[in-house]
Motif scaffolding. Sequence first.
Motif, PDB file in Angstrom:
ATOM      1  N   SER A  87      -8.935  -4.589   7.951  1.00 51.32           N
ATOM      2  CA  SER A  87     -10.217  -5.087   8.448  1.00 51.32           C
ATOM      3  C   SER A  87     -10.695  -6.316   7.682  1.00 51.32           C
ATOM      4  O   SER A  87     -11.408  -7.153   8.237  1.00 51.32           O
ATOM      5  CB  SER A  87     -11.282  -3.984   8.376  1.00 51.32           C
ATOM      6  OG  SER A  87     -10.937  -2.909   9.221  1.00 51.32           O
ATOM      7  N   ILE A  88     -10.324  -6.420   6.398  1.00 52.43           N
ATOM      8  CA  ILE A  88     -10.766  -7.582   5.617  1.00 52.43           C
ATOM      9  C   ILE A  88      -9.622  -8.585   5.424  1.00 52.43           C
ATOM     10  O   ILE A  88      -9.697  -9.470   4.578  1.00 52.43           O
ATOM     11  CB  ILE A  88     -11.362  -7.161   4.262  1.00 52.43           C
ATOM     12  CG1 ILE A  88     -10.313  -6.475   3.382  1.00 52.43           C
ATOM     13  CG2 ILE A  88     -12.566  -6.252   4.456  1.00 52.43           C
ATOM     14  CD1 ILE A  88     -10.814  -6.208   1.967  1.00 52.43           C
ATOM     15  N   ASN A  89      -8.559  -8.399   6.228  1.00 58.27           N
ATOM     16  CA  ASN A  89      -7.469  -9.385   6.322  1.00 58.27           C
ATOM     17  C   ASN A  89      -6.686  -9.584   5.029  1.00 58.27           C
ATOM     18  O   ASN A  89      -6.276 -10.704   4.708  1.00 58.27           O
ATOM     19  CB  ASN A  89      -8.016 -10.733   6.801  1.00 58.27           C
ATOM     20  CG  ASN A  89      -8.623 -10.643   8.183  1.00 58.27           C
ATOM     21  OD1 ASN A  89      -8.041 -10.052   9.093  1.00 58.27           O
ATOM     22  ND2 ASN A  89      -9.813 -11.226   8.344  1.00 58.27           N
ATOM     23  N   LEU A  90      -6.480  -8.501   4.281  1.00 59.71           N
ATOM     24  CA  LEU A  90      -5.572  -8.601   3.139  1.00 59.71           C
ATOM     25  C   LEU A  90      -4.137  -8.613   3.633  1.00 59.71           C
ATOM     26  O   LEU A  90      -3.813  -8.046   4.684  1.00 59.71           O
ATOM     27  CB  LEU A  90      -5.792  -7.436   2.171  1.00 59.71           C
ATOM     28  CG  LEU A  90      -7.135  -7.386   1.442  1.00 59.71           C
ATOM     29  CD1 LEU A  90      -7.172  -6.205   0.488  1.00 59.71           C
ATOM     30  CD2 LEU A  90      -7.412  -8.677   0.690  1.00 59.71           C
ATOM     31  N   ASP A  91      -3.262  -9.248   2.888  1.00 58.31           N
ATOM     32  CA  ASP A  91      -1.855  -9.368   3.251  1.00 58.31           C
ATOM     33  C   ASP A  91      -1.083  -8.222   2.597  1.00 58.31           C
ATOM     34  O   ASP A  91      -0.864  -8.221   1.389  1.00 58.31           O
ATOM     35  CB  ASP A  91      -1.326 -10.725   2.761  1.00 58.31           C
ATOM     36  CG  ASP A  91       0.150 -10.930   3.093  1.00 58.31           C
ATOM     37  OD1 ASP A  91       0.699 -10.138   3.884  1.00 58.31           O
ATOM     38  OD2 ASP A  91       0.751 -11.878   2.545  1.00 58.31           O
ATOM     39  N   PHE A  92      -0.664  -7.247   3.401  1.00 60.30           N
ATOM     40  CA  PHE A  92      -0.015  -6.074   2.827  1.00 60.30           C
ATOM     41  C   PHE A  92       1.085  -5.539   3.716  1.00 60.30           C
ATOM     42  O   PHE A  92       1.151  -5.808   4.913  1.00 60.30           O
ATOM     43  CB  PHE A  92      -1.043  -4.963   2.558  1.00 60.30           C
ATOM     44  CG  PHE A  92      -1.658  -4.369   3.800  1.00 60.30           C
ATOM     45  CD1 PHE A  92      -1.100  -3.261   4.421  1.00 60.30           C
ATOM     46  CD2 PHE A  92      -2.808  -4.923   4.364  1.00 60.30           C
ATOM     47  CE1 PHE A  92      -1.659  -2.698   5.564  1.00 60.30           C
ATOM     48  CE2 PHE A  92      -3.384  -4.379   5.491  1.00 60.30           C
ATOM     49  CZ  PHE A  92      -2.809  -3.266   6.107  1.00 60.30           C
ATOM     50  N   ALA A  93       1.960  -4.763   3.086  1.00 56.44           N
ATOM     51  CA  ALA A  93       2.961  -3.954   3.770  1.00 56.44           C
ATOM     52  C   ALA A  93       2.760  -2.511   3.326  1.00 56.44           C
ATOM     53  O   ALA A  93       2.122  -2.241   2.304  1.00 56.44           O
ATOM     54  CB  ALA A  93       4.367  -4.421   3.423  1.00 56.44           C
ATOM     55  N   LEU A  94       3.282  -1.587   4.098  1.00 58.48           N
ATOM     56  CA  LEU A  94       3.192  -0.166   3.760  1.00 58.48           C
ATOM     57  C   LEU A  94       4.495   0.295   3.114  1.00 58.48           C
ATOM     58  O   LEU A  94       5.577  -0.182   3.464  1.00 58.48           O
ATOM     59  CB  LEU A  94       2.921   0.675   5.007  1.00 58.48           C
ATOM     60  CG  LEU A  94       1.657   0.347   5.803  1.00 58.48           C
ATOM     61  CD1 LEU A  94       1.537   1.286   7.003  1.00 58.48           C
ATOM     62  CD2 LEU A  94       0.422   0.452   4.929  1.00 58.48           C
ATOM     63  N   ALA A  95       4.390   1.222   2.173  1.00 57.70           N
ATOM     64  CA  ALA A  95       5.580   1.812   1.534  1.00 57.70           C
ATOM     65  C   ALA A  95       5.396   3.325   1.510  1.00 57.70           C
ATOM     66  O   ALA A  95       4.423   3.828   0.944  1.00 57.70           O
ATOM     67  CB  ALA A  95       5.761   1.267   0.131  1.00 57.70           C
TER      68      ALA A  95
ATOM     69  N   ILE B  91       0.856  -1.184   0.000  1.00 60.44           N
ATOM     70  CA  ILE B  91       0.000   0.000   0.000  1.00 60.44           C
ATOM     71  C   ILE B  91       0.890   1.230   0.000  1.00 60.44           C
ATOM     72  O   ILE B  91       1.712   1.414   0.897  1.00 60.44           O
ATOM     73  CB  ILE B  91      -0.946   0.030   1.208  1.00 60.44           C
ATOM     74  CG1 ILE B  91      -1.934  -1.135   1.124  1.00 60.44           C
ATOM     75  CG2 ILE B  91      -1.699   1.364   1.276  1.00 60.44           C
ATOM     76  CD1 ILE B  91      -2.923  -1.187   2.274  1.00 60.44           C
ATOM     77  N   ALA B  92       0.759   2.051  -1.038  1.00 64.30           N
ATOM     78  CA  ALA B  92       1.504   3.303  -1.110  1.00 64.30           C
ATOM     79  C   ALA B  92       0.853   4.285  -0.149  1.00 64.30           C
ATOM     80  O   ALA B  92      -0.289   4.693  -0.352  1.00 64.30           O
ATOM     81  CB  ALA B  92       1.467   3.852  -2.527  1.00 64.30           C
ATOM     82  N   ILE B  93       1.558   4.661   0.888  1.00 67.41           N
ATOM     83  CA  ILE B  93       0.954   5.473   1.942  1.00 67.41           C
ATOM     84  C   ILE B  93       1.725   6.764   2.156  1.00 67.41           C
ATOM     85  O   ILE B  93       2.948   6.763   2.331  1.00 67.41           O
ATOM     86  CB  ILE B  93       0.846   4.676   3.262  1.00 67.41           C
ATOM     87  CG1 ILE B  93       0.113   5.491   4.327  1.00 67.41           C
ATOM     88  CG2 ILE B  93       2.211   4.198   3.743  1.00 67.41           C
ATOM     89  CD1 ILE B  93      -0.386   4.683   5.483  1.00 67.41           C
ATOM     90  N   SER B  94       1.005   7.865   2.110  1.00 65.24           N
ATOM     91  CA  SER B  94       1.609   9.176   2.350  1.00 65.24           C
ATOM     92  C   SER B  94       1.436   9.604   3.802  1.00 65.24           C
ATOM     93  O   SER B  94       2.206  10.424   4.311  1.00 65.24           O
ATOM     94  CB  SER B  94       0.951  10.214   1.441  1.00 65.24           C
ATOM     95  OG  SER B  94      -0.425  10.346   1.773  1.00 65.24           O
TER      96      SER B  94
ATOM     97  N   GLU C 264       4.458  -4.749   8.061  1.00 67.38           N
ATOM     98  CA  GLU C 264       5.801  -4.295   7.699  1.00 67.38           C
ATOM     99  C   GLU C 264       5.713  -2.949   7.000  1.00 67.38           C
ATOM    100  O   GLU C 264       4.730  -2.658   6.301  1.00 67.38           O
ATOM    101  CB  GLU C 264       6.454  -5.323   6.781  1.00 67.38           C
ATOM    102  CG  GLU C 264       7.944  -5.141   6.574  1.00 67.38           C
ATOM    103  CD  GLU C 264       8.566  -6.293   5.810  1.00 67.38           C
ATOM    104  OE1 GLU C 264       9.804  -6.358   5.752  1.00 67.38           O
ATOM    105  OE2 GLU C 264       7.813  -7.133   5.273  1.00 67.38           O
ATOM    106  N   VAL C 265       6.730  -2.115   7.168  1.00 68.67           N
ATOM    107  CA  VAL C 265       6.752  -0.813   6.509  1.00 68.67           C
ATOM    108  C   VAL C 265       8.115  -0.594   5.852  1.00 68.67           C
ATOM    109  O   VAL C 265       9.151  -0.955   6.421  1.00 68.67           O
ATOM    110  CB  VAL C 265       6.435   0.338   7.497  1.00 68.67           C
ATOM    111  CG1 VAL C 265       7.471   0.409   8.617  1.00 68.67           C
ATOM    112  CG2 VAL C 265       6.344   1.681   6.759  1.00 68.67           C
ATOM    113  N   PHE C 266       8.099  -0.028   4.663  1.00 69.54           N
ATOM    114  CA  PHE C 266       9.319   0.341   3.941  1.00 69.54           C
ATOM    115  C   PHE C 266       9.286   1.846   3.729  1.00 69.54           C
ATOM    116  O   PHE C 266       8.267   2.403   3.310  1.00 69.54           O
ATOM    117  CB  PHE C 266       9.384  -0.376   2.592  1.00 69.54           C
ATOM    118  CG  PHE C 266       9.332  -1.867   2.689  1.00 69.54           C
ATOM    119  CD1 PHE C 266      10.490  -2.594   2.938  1.00 69.54           C
ATOM    120  CD2 PHE C 266       8.127  -2.538   2.558  1.00 69.54           C
ATOM    121  CE1 PHE C 266      10.440  -3.981   3.028  1.00 69.54           C
ATOM    122  CE2 PHE C 266       8.067  -3.916   2.655  1.00 69.54           C
ATOM    123  CZ  PHE C 266       9.226  -4.643   2.895  1.00 69.54           C
ATOM    124  N   ILE C 267      10.406   2.499   4.020  1.00 67.35           N
ATOM    125  CA  ILE C 267      10.487   3.953   3.896  1.00 67.35           C
ATOM    126  C   ILE C 267      11.716   4.307   3.068  1.00 67.35           C
ATOM    127  O   ILE C 267      12.810   3.781   3.300  1.00 67.35           O
ATOM    128  CB  ILE C 267      10.552   4.630   5.276  1.00 67.35           C
ATOM    129  CG1 ILE C 267       9.239   4.403   6.040  1.00 67.35           C
ATOM    130  CG2 ILE C 267      10.833   6.127   5.129  1.00 67.35           C
ATOM    131  CD1 ILE C 267       9.245   4.927   7.459  1.00 67.35           C
TER     132      ILE C 267
END
Length: 461
Positions: free
Chosen positions: A65-73, A48-51, A101-104
């Motif tokens: 909430s719907i249990n998708l498998d994601f990380a933040l970038a 997920i591209a997150i600002s 997980e988060v990537f910055i």
Amino acid sequence: MFFYDNYHFYSNKDCETLSLLYFYVMLKTFKKHIETNLEFLNDTRLIIAISGGVDSVVLSELCKSINLDFALAHCNFNLRAEESNADEDFVSELADQLDVEVFIQNFDTQAYADEHKRSIQMAARELRYDWFAELAEQLQFDYILTAHHADDNLETFLINFTRGTGLNGLTGIPVVNDNIVRPLLPFSREVIEAHAREHNIMWREDSSNSSRKYLRNKLRHEVVPILKEINPQLLDSFQSTIENLNDTADIIEESLDAVAKRAITIIDDNGISYKISEFKKVNNPKAYLFEMFKDYGFTEWNDVVALLDAQSGKQVLSNSHRLIKHREHIILTEIKSENFESISILESDAKVETLFGVLLFDEADAIFDNSNNVIYVDRDKVVFPLELRTWKEGDNFYPLGMKGKKKISKYLKDEKLSLVDKENTWLLTSNDDVLWVVGKRADNRFRVTDETNNILKIELN
């Protein structure tokens, strides 16, 4: 104030009751949207591209909430001093809260923009998407989710409209584009913000969003509110328009595919050749030429149309490609910036990699093949090292099967080669004498005769 839920608008007196339902309504609608239209996101790894803004934060909350498998970038473009660093800290804390997980990545966006002569917005976009693609490839994420919503779609439409565009520029932001997916496109900005406020979801406000410096912000703050005042159901009307335009685009695409299928005669490493006669058969050649070649950077469309009746050799250039008239064809080719260096070939080399294939060198007992890609020469007449290079003005050779000497330029003209083919003609030389116009004609001086004791076979694969 009005809330838009993709179906109805509600007045202030209804808002208090409705606000209690927003989490469940939006979550239910979002889940149904995923199940119906984006089911492939389940059981895949997502970024997920997150600002830190409300849109991407709400998207992250909904996906959790719907249990998708994601990380933040998150991209820190370092354009707003401490505000940019605070956004980065916020995203890190959000990742902890969501247990993901988060990537910055930090960028010197201004330096990139200066070096590549880009606007700040374009530089940020290129840096962002290049990094997302790299991240997805290296860590094997399947899709990248962005938080574009219905209002973003409208603003993009208006931007393209004001700048001038073809039909594709008016068909809206695609929900899926390769591995980029935009799950929030059915939702308005008001619904997303209402959902966040009523459920105490925190987010960061980008101060640059209030600036009127950028066209998108001018449209968002000055134009769109007026349009919504004129038509309170603007987003509904816009969505219907987008659907109609996409239907029309499908029809156009079918017609373009049919013309392209008839027109294209050659596709190879040098480019694509189109029969001019097929463009002249249609009612509006300019429209077809525009749709066929618009993605290659051309802007002078009257010049492109003029190629249909121009002399051979006439060109129209974009920054990246050329359209060249050659007899009864138009050739689309990429403009190559690299400088071709010659290749030195030693006597011990049995295999040489080139830009256009592999050259193989081997001994032979007799001549078995007379194709353009294989020649047999008298080994004792060949002086190593050989040189492989592109031809230049003044080069000449003695064509096998012909009497006398001929300039390479004249030979290529007599062979009726296009400008592109001429530019991609290579010579194999021995002691500065042309041994072979590669893939076309050997030189008579090196031919195998009854006096030949050793035969060298040279093959292009």
